[in-house]
Scaffold this motif. Structure first.
Motif, PDB file in Angstrom:
ATOM      1  N   LEU A   1       0.857  -1.172   0.035  1.00  0.00           N
ATOM      2  CA  LEU A   1      -0.057  -0.020   0.032  1.00  0.00           C
ATOM      3  C   LEU A   1       0.723   1.295  -0.047  1.00  0.00           C
ATOM      4  N   VAL A   2       0.590   2.177  -0.985  1.00  0.00           N
ATOM      5  CA  VAL A   2       1.175   3.456  -0.752  1.00  0.00           C
ATOM      6  C   VAL A   2       0.288   4.607  -0.541  1.00  0.00           C
ATOM      7  N   LYS A   3       0.476   5.405   0.471  1.00  0.00           N
ATOM      8  CA  LYS A   3      -0.472   6.527   0.782  1.00  0.00           C
ATOM      9  C   LYS A   3       0.137   7.716   0.883  1.00  0.00           C
TER      10      LYS A   3
ATOM     11  N   GLU B   1     -14.349 -12.051  13.499  1.00  0.00           N
ATOM     12  CA  GLU B   1     -13.459 -12.604  12.762  1.00  0.00           C
ATOM     13  C   GLU B   1     -12.553 -11.289  12.162  1.00  0.00           C
ATOM     14  N   ARG B   2     -12.983 -10.126  12.504  1.00  0.00           N
ATOM     15  CA  ARG B   2     -12.418  -8.967  11.656  1.00  0.00           C
ATOM     16  C   ARG B   2     -11.897  -7.863  12.471  1.00  0.00           C
ATOM     17  N   PHE B   3     -10.522  -7.537  12.287  1.00  0.00           N
ATOM     18  CA  PHE B   3      -9.846  -6.519  13.268  1.00  0.00           C
ATOM     19  C   PHE B   3      -9.365  -5.595  12.248  1.00  0.00           C
ATOM     20  N   SER B   4      -9.734  -4.345  12.351  1.00  0.00           N
ATOM     21  CA  SER B   4      -9.245  -3.260  11.562  1.00  0.00           C
ATOM     22  C   SER B   4      -8.026  -2.275  12.222  1.00  0.00           C
ATOM     23  N   LEU B   5      -7.134  -1.953  11.475  1.00  0.00           N
ATOM     24  CA  LEU B   5      -6.172  -0.968  12.125  1.00  0.00           C
ATOM     25  C   LEU B   5      -6.517   0.355  11.060  1.00  0.00           C
ATOM     26  N   ILE B   6      -6.598   1.405  11.884  1.00  0.00           N
ATOM     27  CA  ILE B   6      -6.746   2.874  11.022  1.00  0.00           C
ATOM     28  C   ILE B   6      -5.866   3.816  11.698  1.00  0.00           C
ATOM     29  N   LEU B   7      -5.112   4.148  10.586  1.00  0.00           N
ATOM     30  CA  LEU B   7      -4.322   5.284  10.858  1.00  0.00           C
ATOM     31  C   LEU B   7      -4.899   6.615  10.385  1.00  0.00           C
ATOM     32  N   GLU B   8      -5.105   7.476  11.260  1.00  0.00           N
ATOM     33  CA  GLU B   8      -6.273   8.553  11.154  1.00  0.00           C
ATOM     34  C   GLU B   8      -5.630   9.847  10.132  1.00  0.00           C
ATOM     35  N   SER B   9      -4.301   9.891   9.950  1.00  0.00           N
ATOM     36  CA  SER B   9      -3.640  10.779   9.531  1.00  0.00           C
ATOM     37  C   SER B   9      -2.476  10.361   9.222  1.00  0.00           C
ATOM     38  N   ALA B  10      -2.095   9.550   7.945  1.00  0.00           N
ATOM     39  CA  ALA B  10      -0.746   8.858   7.945  1.00  0.00           C
ATOM     40  C   ALA B  10       0.273   9.511   7.849  1.00  0.00           C
ATOM     41  N   SER B  11       1.593   9.372   8.551  1.00  0.00           N
ATOM     42  CA  SER B  11       2.798   9.883   8.602  1.00  0.00           C
ATOM     43  C   SER B  11       3.947   9.276   8.028  1.00  0.00           C
ATOM     44  N   THR B  12       4.900   9.781   7.607  1.00  0.00           N
ATOM     45  CA  THR B  12       6.041   8.869   7.002  1.00  0.00           C
ATOM     46  C   THR B  12       6.588   7.978   7.987  1.00  0.00           C
ATOM     47  N   ASN B  13       6.572   8.646   9.324  1.00  0.00           N
ATOM     48  CA  ASN B  13       7.167   7.650  10.319  1.00  0.00           C
ATOM     49  C   ASN B  13       6.456   6.279  10.562  1.00  0.00           C
TER      50      ASN B  13
ATOM     51  N   ASN C   1      -4.022 -23.630  23.784  1.00  0.00           N
ATOM     52  CA  ASN C   1      -2.974 -23.950  22.703  1.00  0.00           C
ATOM     53  C   ASN C   1      -2.676 -22.273  22.185  1.00  0.00           C
ATOM     54  N   TYR C   2      -1.669 -21.895  22.713  1.00  0.00           N
ATOM     55  CA  TYR C   2      -1.374 -20.566  22.219  1.00  0.00           C
ATOM     56  C   TYR C   2      -0.533 -20.049  21.144  1.00  0.00           C
ATOM     57  N   GLU C   3      -0.821 -20.925  20.182  1.00  0.00           N
ATOM     58  CA  GLU C   3      -0.092 -20.764  18.742  1.00  0.00           C
ATOM     59  C   GLU C   3      -0.610 -19.446  18.164  1.00  0.00           C
ATOM     60  N   GLN C   4       0.240 -18.569  17.982  1.00  0.00           N
ATOM     61  CA  GLN C   4      -0.243 -17.197  17.312  1.00  0.00           C
ATOM     62  C   GLN C   4       0.054 -17.458  15.933  1.00  0.00           C
ATOM     63  N   TYR C   5      -1.171 -17.132  15.119  1.00  0.00           N
ATOM     64  CA  TYR C   5      -0.960 -17.079  13.452  1.00  0.00           C
ATOM     65  C   TYR C   5      -1.069 -15.801  12.983  1.00  0.00           C
ATOM     66  N   PHE C   6      -0.110 -15.743  12.132  1.00  0.00           N
ATOM     67  CA  PHE C   6       0.176 -14.318  11.561  1.00  0.00           C
ATOM     68  C   PHE C   6      -0.537 -14.365  10.146  1.00  0.00           C
ATOM     69  N   GLY C   7      -1.087 -13.002   9.657  1.00  0.00           N
ATOM     70  CA  GLY C   7      -1.341 -12.865   8.074  1.00  0.00           C
ATOM     71  C   GLY C   7      -0.054 -12.692   7.595  1.00  0.00           C
ATOM     72  N   PRO C   8       0.050 -12.392   6.253  1.00  0.00           N
ATOM     73  CA  PRO C   8       0.832 -12.151   5.325  1.00  0.00           C
ATOM     74  C   PRO C   8       1.612 -11.069   5.529  1.00  0.00           C
ATOM     75  N   GLY C   9       1.038  -9.978   6.215  1.00  0.00           N
ATOM     76  CA  GLY C   9       1.561  -8.699   6.211  1.00  0.00           C
ATOM     77  C   GLY C   9       1.287  -7.945   5.181  1.00  0.00           C
ATOM     78  N   THR C  10       1.241  -6.349   5.485  1.00  0.00           N
ATOM     79  CA  THR C  10       1.020  -5.388   4.653  1.00  0.00           C
ATOM     80  C   THR C  10       2.082  -4.314   4.546  1.00  0.00           C
ATOM     81  N   ARG C  11       2.908  -4.200   3.736  1.00  0.00           N
ATOM     82  CA  ARG C  11       3.932  -3.204   3.516  1.00  0.00           C
ATOM     83  C   ARG C  11       3.306  -1.809   3.000  1.00  0.00           C
ATOM     84  N   LEU C  12       3.267  -0.900   4.208  1.00  0.00           N
ATOM     85  CA  LEU C  12       2.548   0.591   3.742  1.00  0.00           C
ATOM     86  C   LEU C  12       3.810   1.450   3.853  1.00  0.00           C
ATOM     87  N   THR C  13       3.657   2.300   2.804  1.00  0.00           N
ATOM     88  CA  THR C  13       4.529   3.096   2.397  1.00  0.00           C
ATOM     89  C   THR C  13       3.746   4.478   2.562  1.00  0.00           C
TER      90      THR C  13
END
Lengths: 113, 111
Positions: free
Chosen positions: A11-13, A72-84, A99-111
């Motif tokens: 994602l590029v914003k 099943e759904r968890f959203s992360l919101i960046l109200e006003s994206a910054s370069t950092n 059973n405490y195995e934590q499963y990860f999604g594939p990741g989102t690379r945000l720029t």
């Protein structure tokens, strides 16, 4: 197999834009997490949720908010994206049933430019 | 806030070598310690350790926890280039059911 999916891989914003990162898991897990991963800093917890409409701040919640309207759904919101906030964002889910195995999604690379 | 520290941060070895990765943690709210392997994508689960002194083994990988000295090690024997990855350890916090991650060890296996 547990499956955790994230809405975008890349994602590029622009600075100041509102950004939504979506995460969906299909294993009926109670706990869901958002991390960001930066070189040399490892995984840092932004927010987590242990039930619908419940949320807890992690280690670096500033500049972020979350929403969990359905289990099943968890959203992360960046109200006003910054370069950092340019980073790799990883969502994860975890069952609380012993059973405490934590499963990860594939990741989102945000720029943020 | 519990802290997890991994060492070394980076390690380069030759194929066939044996490596030991270290993870130390703080005990305030310890429940379990978990190891993950991360290649290009998201971390994949390797081991969960809850009891001291019991080795967990999967092929060439093994791990053990020392709850007295507050550390865990991950051993990889007869390393292969496919073992090249970042290895993460994380402490599962009692009650809060969240993981605190270390910085990771970047392991590079040269042919």
């Amino acid at each position: 197999d547990v499956k955790v999916t994230q809405s975008s891989r890349y994602l590029v914003k622009r600075t100041g834009e509102k950004v939504f990162l979506e995460c969906v898991q299909d294993m009926d897990h109670e706990n869901m997490f958002w991390y960001r991963q930066d070189p040399g800093l490892g995984l840092r917890l932004i927010y987590f949720s242990y039930d619908v409409k419940m949320k807890e701040k992690g280690d670096i919640p500033e500049g972020y908010s979350v929403s969990r309207e359905k289990k099943e759904r968890f959203s992360l919101i960046l109200e006003s994206a910054s370069t950092n906030q340019t980073s790799m964002y990883l969502c994860a889910s975890l069952t609380s049933g012993g059973n405490y195995e934590q499963y990860f999604g594939p990741g989102t690379r945000l720029t943020v430019t | 806030e519990d802290k997890v520290v991994q060492s070394p941060l980076s390690l380069v070895v030759h194929e066939g070598d044996t490596v030991t990765l270290n993870c130390s943690y703080e005990v305030t709210n310890f429940r379990s310690l978990l190891w993950y392997k991360q290649e290009k994508k998201a971390p994949t689960f390797l081991f969960m350790l809850t009891s001291s002194g019991i080795e967990k083994k999967s092929g060439r990988l093994s791990s053990i926890l020392d709850k007295k000295e507050l550390f865990s090690i991950l051993n990889i024997t007869a390393t292969q280039t496919g073992d090249s990855a970042v290895y993460l350890c994380a402490e599962l916090i009692q009650g809060a059911q969240k993981l605190v991650f270390g910085q990771g060890t970047r392991l590079t296996i040269n042919p």
